[in-house]
Design an enzyme around this catalytic site. Structure first.
Site, PDB file in Angstrom:
ATOM      1  N   ARG A  57      39.240  38.249  46.449  1.00 43.35           N
ATOM      2  CA  ARG A  57      38.592  37.059  45.891  1.00 43.35           C
ATOM      3  C   ARG A  57      37.655  36.514  46.972  1.00 43.35           C
ATOM      4  NH1 ARG A  57      44.235  34.414  44.673  1.00 43.35           N
ATOM      5  NH2 ARG A  57      44.323  35.198  46.784  1.00 43.35           N
ATOM      6  N   SER A  81      48.310  32.573  42.203  1.00 42.75           N
ATOM      7  CA  SER A  81      49.618  32.206  41.644  1.00 42.75           C
ATOM      8  C   SER A  81      50.123  30.918  42.282  1.00 42.75           C
ATOM      9  CB  SER A  81      50.631  33.325  41.883  1.00 42.75           C
ATOM     10  OG  SER A  81      50.199  34.519  41.289  1.00 42.75           O
TER      11      SER A  81
END
Ligand code: PNS
Length: 166
Positions: free
Chosen positions: A94, A132
């Protein structure tokens, strides 16, 4: 890389739409992708148990058919990859912040098993800041996480936090 088997390891506590994006990208390159949920039975950690995580992933990827499998493992990732005949580890990248951690893991894994290669796939821009941990934190404080996780995961997160009273 067509025809090869890959392993996509992670904590998946829980699976996010960012993970799903990486799984679908990996399937354009590999014949089979094994999603491997890492856990340490001697030191359990995380919000969901390994079984709960695997169940959520299985339900999320059900429509992808038998090109995807889901399993939990403990011990060294490269040993598990060798055991299941996966020559490639897939990791999602990312923001730049991921790089240092991924760089260290890749070099250590290469030191441990030179025959297991790591490839990085870049998440779609819509998932660049999905993680998460952030999803759990936002959900714990009542924020809307539906853009970031599959609906079934959002439900299970809500149930988990309702039960824990957070
Ligand atoms: O989703 P995560 O938490 O970033 O995934 C990290 C994971 C599970 C891929 C990593 O911690 C791992 O490979 N654990 C298994 C134990 C191992 O092999 N450790 C050495 C890796 S350098």
């Amino acid at each position: 890389m067509t025809g090869k088997r890959a392993i996509y390891p992670g904590s998946f506590d829980p699976i996010t739409k960012g993970h799903l994006d990486i799984i679908k990208r990996a399937l354009t390159m590999f014949e089979h992708v094994r999603i491997a949920v890492a856990h340490n039975p001697d030191k359990p950690s995380g919000l969901f148990t390994p079984t709960e995580r695997c169940d959520m992933i299985r339900e999320t990827v059900a429509d992808l058919g038998d090109t995807v499998s889901v399993d939990a493992f403990h011990g060294l990732l490269v040993s598990y990859a060798q055991e299941v005949g996966a020559g490639t580890i897939v990791r999602g990248l990312r923001a730049v912040a991921d790089f240092d951690y991924e760089f260290q893991m890749t070099l250590m894994n290469r030191h441990l098993a030179d025959d297991v290669e790591t490839v990085f796939l870049m998440a779609d821009k819509s998932h660049f800041y999905t993680s998460s941990s952030l999803v759990k934190e936002v959900c714990a404080f009542g924020g809307d996480i539906t853009p970031f996780v599959p609906a079934l995961v959002a439900e299970r997160l809500a149930a988990k936090f309702a039960k824990s009273g957070s």
